[in-house]
Enzyme design. Structure first.
Site, PDB file in Angstrom:
ATOM      1  CG  ASP A 252      -9.956   2.128  -0.198  1.00  0.00           C
ATOM      2  OD1 ASP A 252      -9.036   2.032  -1.008  1.00  0.00           O
ATOM      3  OD2 ASP A 252      -9.783   2.298   1.015  1.00  0.00           O
TER       4      ASP A 252
ATOM      5  CG  ASP B  56      -2.259   0.637   0.975  1.00  0.00           C
ATOM      6  OD1 ASP B  56      -2.365   1.434   0.023  1.00  0.00           O
ATOM      7  OD2 ASP B  56      -3.210   0.373   1.740  1.00  0.00           O
TER       8      ASP B  56
END
Length: 277
Positions: free
Chosen positions: A219, A158
């Protein structure tokens, strides 16, 4: 009553060269904790849903015993909030000892014994998105080696608490470090999602040379509107995205294929294709 919802986007495929690690010749399928369980670490009050080895062992049992493995759902992926707040005395990441008392290697072998694969999460910032120790540039080699020693099969990298310069350096370095371990570890990059997902900021030729899959967009949330927004973005930008994909290198829409069902244990779970935070 079994309630099933299946949403699948078409595979984005062209015959171009991909990352030469021999992995993920087809899009990886499996289960990941984030969308449903987030950063629930309260195992005292919520033992069935907290981020712990019990959760991932239970999901491994569901994939292996309920027929999902035979359909190709073989990955069980840990997301954020799995580690201790501090590295060990050797500077290595370590799992939270209360929630993962057996350690990650034991968990990996539990999955392998059932014909499954284990994925794990890291972040190139000083901290992960959830505030746990990150894997900045100076920690890349030691963390890649740690994941290999734990027999991890997939790594998601990430980008919280990092900037564009660090990402430009860190994502290729992690690819090199994972390959140097000698263990086949699929590599999921979140790089394009932090750069808007499109050229000129995103170089899809480079991504195909270093990553097996990459997050393009925002997301997924627990709503149908969120799924539709992601589908719309991919549809609107398919002329750019389709040429980027091939066996071993995939666009990741953060849940291309989602099934939400009541299993025989009456536990609500999410199964997905390329689901990611």
């Amino acid at each position: 009553m079994h309630l099933a919802l299946l949403v699948c986007a078409p595979a984005l495929f062209v015959a171009t060269l991909a990352l030469d690690n021999g992995l993920m010749r087809t899009p990886p399928m499996g289960w990941l904790a984030w969308e449903r369980y987030r950063c629930d670490i309260d195992c005292d009050s919520d033992p069935k849903n907290c981020i712990s080895e019990n959760l991932f062992m239970d999901m491994a049992d569901r994939l292996s015993e309920d027929g999902w493995r035979e359909l190709g759902y073989v990955y069980v992926n840990i997301d954020d909030c799995w580690s201790s707040k501090e590295r060990d005395n050797q500077g290595r990441l370590q799992p939270d000892p209360k929630r993962f008392p057996g350690g990650i290697k034991k968990l990996a072998r539990y999955l392998h014994d059932r014909g499954l694969k284990l994925g794990i999460y890291g972040d190139m910032g000083t901290y992960t998105c959830g505030g746990y120790p990150g894997t900045p540039v100076e920690k890349i080699e030691i963390d890649a080696q740690t994941f290999a020693e734990w027999e991890v099969d997939m790594f998601k990298y990430d980008g919280c608490y990092s900037n564009a310069t660090e990402q430009e350096q860190g994502y290729p370095l992690m690819s090199k470090a994972l390959n140097a371990t000698g263990r086949p570890i699929g590599y999921s990059c979140s790089w394009p999602a932090y750069q808007g997902g499109l050229p000129p900021k995103v170089n899809y030729t480079q991504l195909g040379e270093i990553c097996n899959l990459w997050r393009n967009y925002g997301d997924i949330q627990d709503s149908w509107d969120s799924v539709l927004n992601i589908i719309d973005w991919f549809f609107d930008n398919q002329d750019v995205l389709i040429p980027a994909a091939a066996p071993g290198r995939w666009n990741d829409p953060d849940m291309v294929c989602l099934t939400d069902m009541r299993l025989r244990r009456k536990k609500r779970v999410k199964y997905f294709l390329l689901s990611d935070k």
